[in-house]
Design an enzyme around this catalytic site. Structure first.
Site, PDB file in Angstrom:
ATOM      1  N   GLY A  40      59.128  59.379 -32.905  1.00  0.00           N
ATOM      2  CA  GLY A  40      58.823  59.446 -34.004  1.00  0.00           C
ATOM      3  C   GLY A  40      59.012  61.195 -33.848  1.00  0.00           C
ATOM      4  CB  CYS A  41      57.412  64.055 -35.229  1.00  0.00           C
ATOM      5  SG  CYS A  41      57.094  66.341 -35.164  1.00  0.00           S
ATOM      6  CG  PHE A  42      62.466  66.586 -32.150  1.00  0.00           C
ATOM      7  CD1 PHE A  42      61.140  67.316 -32.451  1.00  0.00           C
ATOM      8  CD2 PHE A  42      63.543  65.920 -32.152  1.00  0.00           C
ATOM      9  CE1 PHE A  42      62.117  68.565 -33.332  1.00  0.00           C
ATOM     10  CE2 PHE A  42      64.181  66.950 -33.053  1.00  0.00           C
ATOM     11  CZ  PHE A  42      63.781  67.879 -34.091  1.00  0.00           C
TER      12      PHE A  42
END
Length: 219
Positions: A40-42
């Protein structure tokens, strides 16, 4: 002559010491390995794994696509085939690949094929981009995660492909002091990251799935 000989001996000794230090650093650098994962969100994945003892650095970027040097906007808009990923460089003498893989699965929702938490769409899905030497460990970690959860784990184990780092504005986002405009007004990137992570429900969902086995929930 004696003085010259002593200076020459000293310089020779100094050169040997410098050479040994350089060689030691080179050998140590060669021992580092990399593991690329998508969770998901890095920003969140990078922030999580940079806290792990033995991790040298974690870099936010993109992998799995067909377009060279994609931009953040291109990836999130779709069409490049990339997903947000993080390349983790680590010392295997301090932390093993198996340990990192176990931590990865327990820091995401590997049952969700549509994205992660509040971030939806292909570019936010989970994956492991495994080097040939990591495939067996990745599959074993996936099997253990599925057995522990008692649910189907959809995170694919993919062959490692080209990794493209995101631009500097996305690196170490969780500790940057520069201001960004949010729906709550101007905030430093560090504070915007904290607000985003809480609002997105990442830690809440991870704790729901993994309980005390979640290594980063609340970090």
């Amino acid at each position: 002559m004696t003085h010259f000989h002593n200076v020459k001996t000293y310089l020779l000794g100094l050169m040997i010491v410098v050479g040994l230090i350089a060689q030691s650093k080179s050998i140590h650098a060669q021992q580092f390995e990399t593991l690329t994962v998508a969770g998901g969100c890095f920003w969140c994945v990078e922030a999580d794994f940079e806290k792990v003892d033995g991790v040298v650095e974690a870099v936010s970027g993109f992998s799995g696509g067909t377009v060279e040097n994609p931009t953040y906007k291109q990836v999130v808009n779709g069409g490049t085939g990339h997903i947000e990923a993080v390349q983790i460089t680590y010392d295997p003498n301090t932390v093993t690949t198996a340990t990192l893989l176990s931590m990865f699965f327990r820091s995401v929702d590997p049952t969700d094929a549509g994205g992660q938490f509040c971030d939806r769409g292909y570019s936010y899905t989970t994956a492991i981009f495994a080097a040939p030497s990591q495939i067996d460990a990745a599959n074993a970690a996936k099997a253990r995660a599925q057995a522990d959860l008692g649910q189907t784990v959809v995170t694919p184990v993919l062959t490692a492909s080209e990794f493209y780092p995101a631009d500097a504005g996305h690196q170490d986002y969780y500790k940057q002091s520069s201001l960004v405009l949010t729906r709550f007004g101007p905030k430093s990137k560090a504070n915007a990251y904290k607000a985003y992570r809480e609002a997105c429900g990442r830690d809440e969902r991870v704790r729901e799935l993994w309980g005390s086995a979640a290594p980063f929930a609340g970090s």
